[in-house]
Design a protein around this motif. Structure first.
Motif, PDB file in Angstrom:
ATOM      1  N   GLY A  54      24.203 -56.090   0.598  1.00 34.42           N
ATOM      2  CA  GLY A  54      23.340 -57.253   0.724  1.00 34.42           C
ATOM      3  C   GLY A  54      23.113 -57.706   2.153  1.00 34.42           C
ATOM      4  N   PHE A  55      21.954 -58.326   2.368  1.00 36.58           N
ATOM      5  CA  PHE A  55      21.632 -58.963   3.633  1.00 36.58           C
ATOM      6  C   PHE A  55      20.610 -60.057   3.363  1.00 36.58           C
ATOM      7  N   VAL A  56      20.459 -60.957   4.321  1.00 39.59           N
ATOM      8  CA  VAL A  56      19.527 -62.070   4.190  1.00 39.59           C
ATOM      9  C   VAL A  56      18.435 -61.914   5.228  1.00 39.59           C
ATOM     10  N   GLY A  67      19.150 -56.715  -1.613  1.00 36.18           N
ATOM     11  CA  GLY A  67      20.154 -55.674  -1.784  1.00 36.18           C
ATOM     12  C   GLY A  67      21.392 -56.047  -2.565  1.00 36.18           C
ATOM     13  N   VAL A  68      21.488 -57.257  -3.087  1.00 34.94           N
ATOM     14  CA  VAL A  68      22.649 -57.647  -3.887  1.00 34.94           C
ATOM     15  C   VAL A  68      22.435 -57.135  -5.306  1.00 34.94           C
ATOM     16  N   HIS A  69      23.442 -56.459  -5.833  1.00 38.48           N
ATOM     17  CA  HIS A  69      23.328 -55.850  -7.156  1.00 38.48           C
ATOM     18  C   HIS A  69      23.949 -56.746  -8.215  1.00 38.48           C
ATOM     19  N   ILE A  70      23.102 -57.281  -9.089  1.00 38.60           N
ATOM     20  CA  ILE A  70      23.557 -58.013 -10.270  1.00 38.60           C
ATOM     21  C   ILE A  70      23.070 -57.201 -11.452  1.00 38.60           C
ATOM     22  N   PRO A  71      23.980 -56.501 -12.158  1.00 38.37           N
ATOM     23  CA  PRO A  71      23.543 -55.591 -13.220  1.00 38.37           C
ATOM     24  C   PRO A  71      22.851 -56.327 -14.353  1.00 38.37           C
ATOM     25  N   ARG A  84      18.328 -55.159  -8.511  1.00 41.02           N
ATOM     26  CA  ARG A  84      18.354 -55.359  -7.058  1.00 41.02           C
ATOM     27  C   ARG A  84      17.127 -56.098  -6.541  1.00 41.02           C
ATOM     28  N   ARG A  85      16.610 -57.031  -7.307  1.00 38.12           N
ATOM     29  CA  ARG A  85      15.428 -57.763  -6.842  1.00 38.12           C
ATOM     30  C   ARG A  85      15.807 -58.726  -5.718  1.00 38.12           C
ATOM     31  N   LYS A  86      14.799 -59.143  -4.929  1.00 37.16           N
ATOM     32  CA  LYS A  86      15.109 -60.113  -3.878  1.00 37.16           C
ATOM     33  C   LYS A  86      15.147 -61.502  -4.506  1.00 37.16           C
ATOM     34  N   VAL A 111      24.757 -61.928   6.704  1.00 37.46           N
ATOM     35  CA  VAL A 111      25.375 -61.155   5.624  1.00 37.46           C
ATOM     36  C   VAL A 111      25.984 -62.097   4.583  1.00 37.46           C
ATOM     37  N   PRO A 112      25.937 -61.701   3.309  1.00 34.97           N
ATOM     38  CA  PRO A 112      26.607 -62.498   2.274  1.00 34.97           C
ATOM     39  C   PRO A 112      28.102 -62.204   2.266  1.00 34.97           C
ATOM     40  N   LEU A 113      28.924 -63.248   2.157  1.00 32.78           N
ATOM     41  CA  LEU A 113      30.369 -63.082   2.139  1.00 32.78           C
ATOM     42  C   LEU A 113      30.950 -63.205   0.740  1.00 32.78           C
TER      43      LEU A 113
END
Length: 162
Positions: A54-56, A67-71, A84-86, A111-113
């Motif tokens: 992921g990135f912002v 890029g954050v994956h939430i299935p 992986r939608r924005k 970056v997401p923490l």
């Protein structure tokens, strides 16, 4: 009796990006809300998410999480979300302007923490970060190892084993 502040509210952790703290030097952190679909919330409540890629990005005065994956939610139907939608981040205008200014001036990245729930609302902790070089990473690992050995030696000494 005063109401508890949001900082004191318990957090239900969903996902952490441990690799970000290893790969980046964290300069400043912010807490942001997320605009989510119903099936994304259900998937997050099951503890399923990955922040690794992921990135912002700041685009048009708005912050977007990429890029954050939430299935997909297993019991979801045709209303299921793309994994992986924005996703839009909810930040104050002042915070967005501050972040955008620092990213443009200093060449930092966002970056997401961690991803968590506070009072039933999904929140994400994002950080302004600077990429570490490989020697920085080795130095950090060596320093952590030295601290660990020192603490072990002190512990043995206090127990009378040394």
């Amino acid at each position: 009796m005063p109401k508890d502040s949001k900082k004191d509210a318990p957090r239900k952790m969903v996902a952490q990006n441990k690799k970000a703290r290893h790969d980046y030097l964290i300069e400043d952190t912010f807490e942001a809300g997320l605009v989510l679909m119903g099936t994304e919330v259900k998937s997050l409540r099951m503890g399923r998410a990955s922040l690794v890629d992921g990135f912002v990005d700041i685009d048009g005065g708005e912050a977007w999480l990429h890029g954050v994956h939430i299935p997909e939610y297993a019991q979801g139907t045709w209303t299921n979300h793309a994994a992986r939608r924005k996703r839009k981040l909810l930040l104050n205008r002042v915070e967005i302007d501050k972040i955008e200014r620092r990213v443009n001036e200093k060449g930092l990245t966002i970056v997401p923490l961690s991803l968590y729930f506070v009072d039933g609302r999904a929140k994400i902790e994002i950080a302004l970060a600077k990429g570490k070089k490989s020697w920085d990473k080795r130095h950090a690992l060596a320093e952590r190892q030295a601290n660990r050995e020192t603490e072990q030696a002190v512990g043995r000494r206090l127990k009378g084993m040394d």
